[in-house]
Design an enzyme around this catalytic site. Structure first.
Site, PDB file in Angstrom:
ATOM      1  N   GLU A   1      -2.052   2.691  -9.353  1.00  0.00           N
ATOM      2  CA  GLU A   1      -2.954   1.580  -9.020  1.00  0.00           C
ATOM      3  C   GLU A   1      -4.179   1.594  -9.941  1.00  0.00           C
ATOM      4  O   GLU A   1      -4.816   0.570 -10.143  1.00  0.00           O
ATOM      5  CB  GLU A   1      -3.293   1.721  -7.523  1.00  0.00           C
TER       6      GLU A   1
ATOM      7  N   HIS B   1      -0.034  -2.655  -5.959  1.00  0.00           N
ATOM      8  CA  HIS B   1      -1.236  -2.544  -5.133  1.00  0.00           C
ATOM      9  C   HIS B   1      -1.686  -3.933  -4.687  1.00  0.00           C
ATOM     10  O   HIS B   1      -1.713  -4.869  -5.479  1.00  0.00           O
ATOM     11  CB  HIS B   1      -2.364  -1.910  -5.943  1.00  0.00           C
TER      12      HIS B   1
ATOM     13  N   GLU C   1       0.526   8.661  -1.514  1.00  0.00           N
ATOM     14  CA  GLU C   1      -0.050   7.822  -2.591  1.00  0.00           C
ATOM     15  C   GLU C   1      -1.311   8.427  -3.200  1.00  0.00           C
ATOM     16  O   GLU C   1      -2.209   8.860  -2.463  1.00  0.00           O
ATOM     17  CB  GLU C   1      -0.370   6.456  -1.966  1.00  0.00           C
TER      18      GLU C   1
ATOM     19  N   GLU D   1       2.684  -4.856  -0.680  1.00  0.00           N
ATOM     20  CA  GLU D   1       1.616  -4.435   0.232  1.00  0.00           C
ATOM     21  C   GLU D   1       1.027  -5.676   0.897  1.00  0.00           C
ATOM     22  O   GLU D   1       1.025  -6.764   0.306  1.00  0.00           O
ATOM     23  CB  GLU D   1       0.540  -3.689  -0.568  1.00  0.00           C
TER      24      GLU D   1
HETATM   25 MG   LIG Z   1      -3.819   2.771  -2.914  1.00  0.00          MG
END
Ligand SMILES: [Mg+2]
Length: 389
Positions: free
Chosen positions: A265, A315, A239, A335
């Protein structure tokens, strides 16, 4: 129905902060004069926006990242163009806000401010129609939501392994590791970062997703070498290895490795994601609905991603992202930031809102009967906050 009030509230945390356990590479790591390269990326305040209609409905939106500046944008630029408008016209209002600020907005704080408002408008829409937001966006695409555990900050390999095993035992099918050693520690630091991925993989076995977070901390040359060394550990994704503006370098990197690359993100609006698609820069998009342009823009990006075979795994946990995940076939999981002591800022929403989804056996569920986003503001336990309107 008309918007009669917009109030941007800044929740500033004044209580204890635990930073010692959260070591990770950041974009400031290569700037040698920095003593604490993470400082600029912790945010110990949160922006909450309330939008009230003349019929008594109140919608709540929120933004992290740079809440004091976001509040200024709402107060001086957005509130004046929203008052008197019908809050249900979310498509029109997004466009009005975006076009009114485009000369100085487009990315970053201004879009975060628009996102907070857009989330509040959808919250109103859900309350007026007595439906959860995910239902307004297409309904349920899955019975509940798979989540991955987002922590693993420690550089100590024994505690890293113990932590990883603990999350697996809690029922999470995946977990994300931070890179403890920045670019400036060179090949020796890279070897230690690889070692971290290796011991986590060894601890959890082959049937658990292991992801690696770069938090914009590396460059193309480092990332090439790093990904090659990481290949044996079967990462679900790597990421944000590069700065978000290095779209062209992400595209080069993607040709170079079989490890899926994720990011976005810190990317904004359908235009930013259009560029990521055009260049073939990423395998997985990770916008946050409270930065990217709210539900209005998130929905468009999900549809673009779906057509291109790109996964959307937003995110942050948080209700605004969970509604997107639940209602889009582009999104296989969410997440999960657990409630912890205040460390980097991502966890602060747990202290401000009631109604956030709590994982059970690694999965979260949204109610079919709770209208809107499903959050209310806490009225107790706020003694460590200074709240400014
Ligand atoms: Mg991140």
């Amino acid at each position: 129905m008309k918007i009669k009030r917009v109030t941007a509230k800044l929740y500033k945390w004044t209580g204890p902060v635990l930073t010692t356990n959260t070591v990770f590479a950041t974009p400031l790591s290569p700037i040698h004069s920095q003593t604490d390269s993470q400082a600029a990326f912790r945010f110990f305040s949160w922006l909450v926006v309330e939008v009230e209609t003349d019929e008594g409905h109140i919608g709540y939106g929120n933004a992290g990242l740079s809440p004091d500046v976001t509040k200024a944008v709402i107060d001086s630029k957005l509130t004046p163009i929203l008052l008197g408008e019908n809050p249900l016209n979310t498509e029109y209002l997004f466009e009005k806000m975006y076009r009114s600020t485009v000369a100085f907005g487009r990315k970053g704080t201004v879009i975060a401010a628009i996102s907070a408002i857009d989330i509040a408008l959808w919250d109103i829409k859900g309350k007026v129609m007595n439906q959860p937001v995910f239902m307004l966006m297409g309904g349920r695409t899955t019975p509940d939501i798979e989540t991955y555990y987002s922590r693993l900050y420690t550089r100590d390999l024994d505690s890293l392994q113990a932590e990883a095993v603990h999350y697996k035992e809690q029922g999470f099918s995946g977990m994300k590791l931070r890179c403890g050693y920045p670019l400036t520690e060179g090949v020796a630091g890279m070897r230690k970062n690889v070692e971290m991925a290796k011991v986590v993989r060894e601890a959890v076995g082959d049937d658990i997703n292991v992801m690696l977070e770069g938090y914009m901390g590396f460059n193309l040359a480092y990332a090439k070498q790093f990904l090659k060394a990481l290949e044996p550990y079967n990462l679900r994704w790597a990421e944000e290895l590069l700065l978000p503006d290095e779209i062209h370098n992400f595209a080069k990197l993607r040709q170079y490795t079989d490890i899926p690359l994720s990011g976005g993100e810190h990317e904004y609006t359908r235009y930013g994601f259009h560029d990521l698609l055009q260049t073939g820069a990423l395998d997985i998009f990770q916008f946050d609905t409270n930065r990217v342009g709210g539900f209005t823009e998130a929905q468009k990006i999900c549809n673009m991603a779906l057509a291109h075979g790109i996964e959307v795994i937003p995110h942050g946990g948080q209700m605004h992202n969970l509604h997107v995940v639940l209602s889009s076939f582009a999104s296989p999981m969410a997440e999960y930031f657990p409630q912890t002591e205040i460390e980097v800022g991502n966890e602060m929403f747990w202290y401000i809102f009631d109604g956030e989804a709590i994982a059970e056996n690694g999965r979260v569920q949204l109610s079919d009967t709770l209208p809107g986003v499903g959050l209310t503001l806490k009225t107790e336990g706020l003694e460590h906050f200074i709240i400014t309107e």
